[in-house]
Design a protein around this motif. Structure first.
Motif, PDB file in Angstrom:
ATOM      1  N   GLU A  53       0.837  -1.210   0.000  1.00 16.13           N
ATOM      2  CA  GLU A  53       0.000   0.000   0.000  1.00 16.13           C
ATOM      3  C   GLU A  53       0.868   1.255   0.000  1.00 16.13           C
ATOM      4  O   GLU A  53       0.540   2.253  -0.652  1.00 16.13           O
ATOM      5  CB  GLU A  53      -0.912   0.009   1.223  1.00 16.13           C
ATOM      6  CG  GLU A  53      -1.958  -1.078   1.271  1.00 16.13           C
ATOM      7  CD  GLU A  53      -2.764  -1.017   2.556  1.00 16.13           C
ATOM      8  OE1 GLU A  53      -3.846  -0.384   2.545  1.00 16.13           O
ATOM      9  OE2 GLU A  53      -2.303  -1.557   3.582  1.00 16.13           O
ATOM     10  N   ILE A  54       1.969   1.200   0.738  1.00 19.05           N
ATOM     11  CA  ILE A  54       2.881   2.343   0.799  1.00 19.05           C
ATOM     12  C   ILE A  54       3.490   2.603  -0.574  1.00 19.05           C
ATOM     13  O   ILE A  54       3.532   3.746  -1.044  1.00 19.05           O
ATOM     14  CB  ILE A  54       3.976   2.101   1.852  1.00 19.05           C
ATOM     15  CG1 ILE A  54       3.366   2.114   3.251  1.00 19.05           C
ATOM     16  CG2 ILE A  54       5.087   3.149   1.737  1.00 19.05           C
ATOM     17  CD1 ILE A  54       4.327   1.721   4.354  1.00 19.05           C
ATOM     18  N   ARG A  55       3.958   1.539  -1.235  1.00 21.14           N
ATOM     19  CA  ARG A  55       4.551   1.713  -2.567  1.00 21.14           C
ATOM     20  C   ARG A  55       3.532   2.273  -3.545  1.00 21.14           C
ATOM     21  O   ARG A  55       3.846   3.135  -4.386  1.00 21.14           O
ATOM     22  CB  ARG A  55       5.116   0.377  -3.058  1.00 21.14           C
ATOM     23  CG  ARG A  55       6.473   0.012  -2.437  1.00 21.14           C
ATOM     24  CD  ARG A  55       7.098  -1.180  -3.137  1.00 21.14           C
ATOM     25  NE  ARG A  55       6.408  -2.409  -2.786  1.00 21.14           N
ATOM     26  CZ  ARG A  55       6.758  -3.183  -1.750  1.00 21.14           C
ATOM     27  NH1 ARG A  55       7.785  -2.854  -0.986  1.00 21.14           N
ATOM     28  NH2 ARG A  55       6.091  -4.284  -1.495  1.00 21.14           N
ATOM     29  N   ASN A  56       2.302   1.810  -3.436  1.00 24.62           N
ATOM     30  CA  ASN A  56       1.240   2.304  -4.312  1.00 24.62           C
ATOM     31  C   ASN A  56       0.981   3.788  -4.057  1.00 24.62           C
ATOM     32  O   ASN A  56       0.831   4.574  -5.010  1.00 24.62           O
ATOM     33  CB  ASN A  56      -0.044   1.497  -4.081  1.00 24.62           C
ATOM     34  CG  ASN A  56      -1.190   1.969  -4.961  1.00 24.62           C
ATOM     35  OD1 ASN A  56      -1.105   1.958  -6.182  1.00 24.62           O
ATOM     36  ND2 ASN A  56      -2.280   2.407  -4.328  1.00 24.62           N
ATOM     37  N   THR A  57       0.940   4.184  -2.808  1.00 23.93           N
ATOM     38  CA  THR A  57       0.697   5.583  -2.451  1.00 23.93           C
ATOM     39  C   THR A  57       1.831   6.475  -2.937  1.00 23.93           C
ATOM     40  O   THR A  57       1.593   7.573  -3.475  1.00 23.93           O
ATOM     41  CB  THR A  57       0.538   5.724  -0.923  1.00 23.93           C
ATOM     42  OG1 THR A  57      -0.585   4.942  -0.500  1.00 23.93           O
ATOM     43  CG2 THR A  57       0.312   7.181  -0.530  1.00 23.93           C
ATOM     44  N   LEU A  58       3.054   6.016  -2.781  1.00 25.51           N
ATOM     45  CA  LEU A  58       4.205   6.786  -3.266  1.00 25.51           C
ATOM     46  C   LEU A  58       4.147   6.954  -4.778  1.00 25.51           C
ATOM     47  O   LEU A  58       4.485   8.014  -5.317  1.00 25.51           O
ATOM     48  CB  LEU A  58       5.511   6.089  -2.859  1.00 25.51           C
ATOM     49  CG  LEU A  58       5.847   6.084  -1.364  1.00 25.51           C
ATOM     50  CD1 LEU A  58       7.122   5.281  -1.114  1.00 25.51           C
ATOM     51  CD2 LEU A  58       6.005   7.496  -0.831  1.00 25.51           C
ATOM     52  N   GLY A  59       3.711   5.909  -5.459  1.00 21.93           N
ATOM     53  CA  GLY A  59       3.587   5.982  -6.912  1.00 21.93           C
ATOM     54  C   GLY A  59       2.559   7.014  -7.345  1.00 21.93           C
ATOM     55  O   GLY A  59       2.773   7.764  -8.315  1.00 21.93           O
ATOM     56  N   ILE A  60       1.434   7.063  -6.645  1.00 17.72           N
ATOM     57  CA  ILE A  60       0.381   8.032  -6.978  1.00 17.72           C
ATOM     58  C   ILE A  60       0.858   9.459  -6.721  1.00 17.72           C
ATOM     59  O   ILE A  60       0.615  10.364  -7.536  1.00 17.72           O
ATOM     60  CB  ILE A  60      -0.900   7.732  -6.158  1.00 17.72           C
ATOM     61  CG1 ILE A  60      -1.497   6.391  -6.610  1.00 17.72           C
ATOM     62  CG2 ILE A  60      -1.917   8.857  -6.301  1.00 17.72           C
ATOM     63  CD1 ILE A  60      -2.650   5.909  -5.754  1.00 17.72           C
ATOM     64  N   LEU A  61       1.550   9.670  -5.605  1.00 15.91           N
ATOM     65  CA  LEU A  61       2.100  11.000  -5.311  1.00 15.91           C
ATOM     66  C   LEU A  61       3.104  11.416  -6.383  1.00 15.91           C
ATOM     67  O   LEU A  61       3.159  12.583  -6.789  1.00 15.91           O
ATOM     68  CB  LEU A  61       2.769  11.000  -3.933  1.00 15.91           C
ATOM     69  CG  LEU A  61       1.831  10.916  -2.719  1.00 15.91           C
ATOM     70  CD1 LEU A  61       2.637  10.680  -1.443  1.00 15.91           C
ATOM     71  CD2 LEU A  61       1.000  12.187  -2.589  1.00 15.91           C
TER      72      LEU A  61
END
Length: 277
Positions: A213-221
């Protein structure tokens, strides 16, 4: 350590009628303090201050953060026998507890460093009331970051703030507090992370998110051009056992309450080596 703190600690340990230490003849004596296990030492300054207050000369070449092997001497003490005995438990308590925190922190920092040279390992405000500053100093001795010492250091908008007023209103209110304080927002979704970053939050804490989830959030940012404008902190449910997975995500900070509240005391002892006979 303040004089009033030392006196409070000594009062707690000695009580009103010290019948234990005064049993021995009060003649000059020498002692050593040593560790019984490998550790990263902390509490050097505090131990020395207690000894000095009681008239015991404490000599050491070590400093907080020194890595020790089992059997290494931390202090050589010289002073009256009664004073050495009175200092013993208080000094060992500080050294054992703070060295445990420093050792736990150092182990976690070592894990993170295998995957990132820049990610900080930080503690939280989950500390023992009355001795927070000493515990946070021990985290620093172990190579960690102290995070905020108290509620005045920075504005942290947590889940209950958000439930009471919402992210946008909370950030607007935080901006009115002071231009010198950073604003950190705790979020539980990528959408809220984007909202907080877009409103100019300085730090975003990804609370209880799994590594994926963290990697996904960083990708969106990153896609929205917001990643470089904000520090990303991962927190919640992170332990020494799963730390490696979080270290690989690319976050800027990993905060762990367990650096303090799950640290194990280090076995440290004091032994009289010359009783003046």
């Amino acid at each position: 350590m303040l004089i009033k703190e030392i006196e409070s600690f000594i009062e707690e340990d000695l009580g009103y009628d010290d019948v234990s230490c005064t049993l021995v003849p009060d003649r000059p004596a020498e002692a050593v303090i040593f560790t019984k296990e490998d550790c990263t030492v902390s509490g050097i300054t505090e131990a020395a201050a207690i000894c000095s207050y009681l008239g015991v000369k404490a000599e050491t070449d070590l400093k907080d953060g020194s890595r020790l092997k089992a059997g290494d001497i931390i202090f050589r003490l010289r002073g009256g026998a009664v004073s050495i005995l009175r200092a013993e438990r208080l000094v060992l308590n500080f050294l054992g507890h703070l060295s445990g925190i420093a050792t736990q922190t150092q182990a976690c920092v070592d894990i993170v460093r295998r995957h990132s040279e820049t990610t900080r390992v930080a503690c939280t405000r989950k500390t023992t009331p009355g001795i927070r500053k000493f515990e946070k100093k021990a985290v620093i001795a172990g190579g960690g970051d102290s995070h905020r010492f108290n509620l005045s250091d920075a504005v942290m908008i947590k889940d209950n703030h958000i439930k009471l007023m919402g992210i946008e209103a909370a950030i607007r209110a935080a901006r009115k507090s002071s231009f010198t304080r950073k604003i950190e927002v705790e979020v539980e979704s990528a959408g809220d992370a984007v909202l907080a970053a877009g409103m100019g939050a300085d730090i975003i804490m990804l609370d209880n998110m799994k590594p994926e989830e963290i990697r996904n959030t960083l990708g969106i940012l990153e896609e929205k051009g917001l990643r470089n404008s904000v520090l990303i902190e991962a927190s919640g449910g992170i332990s020494r056992e799963n730390l490696e997975q979080y270290a690989k995500t690319g976050v800027d900070v990993i905060s762990m309450g367990s650096l303090i509240h799950k640290s194990r005391w280090i076995d440290i002892s004091l032994e009289i080596v010359d009783s003046g006979n």
